[in-house]
Design a protein around this motif. Structure first.
Motif, short mmCIF file in Angstrom:
data_model
loop_
_atom_site.label_atom_id
_atom_site.label_comp_id
_atom_site.label_asym_id
_atom_site.label_seq_id
_atom_site.Cartn_x
_atom_site.Cartn_y
_atom_site.Cartn_z
N GLY A 11 0.80 -1.22 0.00
CA GLY A 11 0.00 0.00 0.00
C GLY A 11 0.83 1.27 0.00
O GLY A 11 0.28 2.35 -0.14
N ARG A 12 2.14 1.15 0.16
CA ARG A 12 2.98 2.34 0.12
C ARG A 12 3.23 2.72 -1.34
O ARG A 12 3.26 1.87 -2.22
CB ARG A 12 4.33 2.08 0.77
N ILE A 46 4.13 -7.16 1.94
CA ILE A 46 3.32 -8.25 2.45
C ILE A 46 1.85 -7.82 2.44
O ILE A 46 1.51 -6.72 2.88
CB ILE A 46 3.73 -8.60 3.90
N ALA A 47 0.99 -8.68 1.95
CA ALA A 47 -0.45 -8.40 1.94
C ALA A 47 -0.97 -8.35 3.38
O ALA A 47 -0.47 -9.06 4.26
CB ALA A 47 -1.20 -9.47 1.16
N GLU A 48 -1.97 -7.52 3.62
CA GLU A 48 -2.56 -7.39 4.96
C GLU A 48 -3.10 -8.71 5.48
O GLU A 48 -3.21 -8.91 6.69
CB GLU A 48 -3.68 -6.36 4.94
N THR A 49 -3.45 -9.61 4.58
CA THR A 49 -3.98 -10.91 4.99
C THR A 49 -2.87 -11.92 5.29
O THR A 49 -3.15 -13.03 5.73
CB THR A 49 -4.90 -11.49 3.89
N HIS A 50 -1.61 -11.53 5.05
CA HIS A 50 -0.47 -12.41 5.29
C HIS A 50 0.43 -11.89 6.40
O HIS A 50 1.58 -12.30 6.52
CB HIS A 50 0.35 -12.58 3.99
N TRP A 51 -0.07 -10.96 7.20
CA TRP A 51 0.69 -10.35 8.29
C TRP A 51 -0.26 -10.31 9.47
O TRP A 51 -1.37 -9.80 9.36
CB TRP A 51 1.08 -8.94 7.86
N GLY A 52 0.17 -10.82 10.60
CA GLY A 52 -0.75 -10.85 11.72
C GLY A 52 -0.10 -10.56 13.05
O GLY A 52 1.12 -10.58 13.19
N GLY A 54 -1.38 -11.17 17.37
CA GLY A 54 -2.41 -11.56 18.31
C GLY A 54 -3.47 -12.48 17.73
O GLY A 54 -4.62 -12.47 18.17
N GLY A 55 -3.11 -13.24 16.73
CA GLY A 55 -4.05 -14.18 16.12
C GLY A 55 -4.96 -13.58 15.08
O GLY A 55 -5.83 -14.26 14.54
N LEU A 56 -4.78 -12.29 14.79
CA LEU A 56 -5.60 -11.61 13.78
C LEU A 56 -4.71 -11.13 12.64
O LEU A 56 -3.54 -10.80 12.85
CB LEU A 56 -6.30 -10.39 14.39
N THR A 57 -5.27 -11.09 11.44
CA THR A 57 -4.52 -10.51 10.32
C THR A 57 -4.56 -8.99 10.45
O THR A 57 -5.42 -8.43 11.15
CB THR A 57 -5.14 -10.90 8.96
N MET A 58 -3.65 -8.32 9.80
CA MET A 58 -3.64 -6.86 9.84
C MET A 58 -4.92 -6.30 9.24
O MET A 58 -5.42 -5.26 9.68
CB MET A 58 -2.41 -6.30 9.12
N LYS A 59 -5.47 -6.98 8.27
CA LYS A 59 -6.74 -6.54 7.69
C LYS A 59 -7.84 -6.54 8.75
O LYS A 59 -8.61 -5.59 8.86
CB LYS A 59 -7.12 -7.45 6.51
N GLU A 60 -7.87 -7.59 9.57
CA GLU A 60 -8.86 -7.66 10.64
C GLU A 60 -8.61 -6.59 11.70
O GLU A 60 -9.55 -5.96 12.20
CB GLU A 60 -8.84 -9.05 11.29
N ILE A 61 -7.36 -6.39 12.05
CA ILE A 61 -7.00 -5.38 13.05
C ILE A 61 -7.42 -3.99 12.58
O ILE A 61 -8.01 -3.22 13.34
CB ILE A 61 -5.49 -5.43 13.36
N LYS A 62 -7.14 -3.68 11.33
CA LYS A 62 -7.53 -2.36 10.79
C LYS A 62 -9.04 -2.21 10.80
O LYS A 62 -9.56 -1.14 11.11
CB LYS A 62 -6.98 -2.18 9.38
#
Length: 68
Positions: A11-12, A46-52, A54-62
């Motif tokens: 996304g950068r 790295i895709a947001e769905t491939h970075w996590g 606390g057990g959540l993906t970055m997409k979920e955290i956002k």
């Protein structure tokens, strides 16, 4: 010859990545006493769905942050 690997979320902009590479190169030159042309910087996006965390993906955290 230093090889520096950096992982960032996708996304950068190209300009942001270029600035990052320039700054990392400058830091290596200053701290490792090498020439700029000796420094290699590898940026992996790295895709947001491939970075996590606390057990959540970055997409979920956002998504959670947006709800709050």
């Amino acid at each position: 010859m230093p090889i520096i690997q950096v992982q960032v979320l996708k996304g950068r902009s190209d300009e942001q990545i270029k600035g990052l590479i320039e700054d990392i190169t400058e830091a290596a030159v200053t701290n490792l006493q090498v020439r700029p042309e000796q420094v290699r910087v590898v940026v992996t996006e790295i895709a947001e769905t491939h970075w996590g965390a606390g057990g959540l993906t970055m997409k979920e955290i956002k998504r959670e942050r947006e709800v709050k």
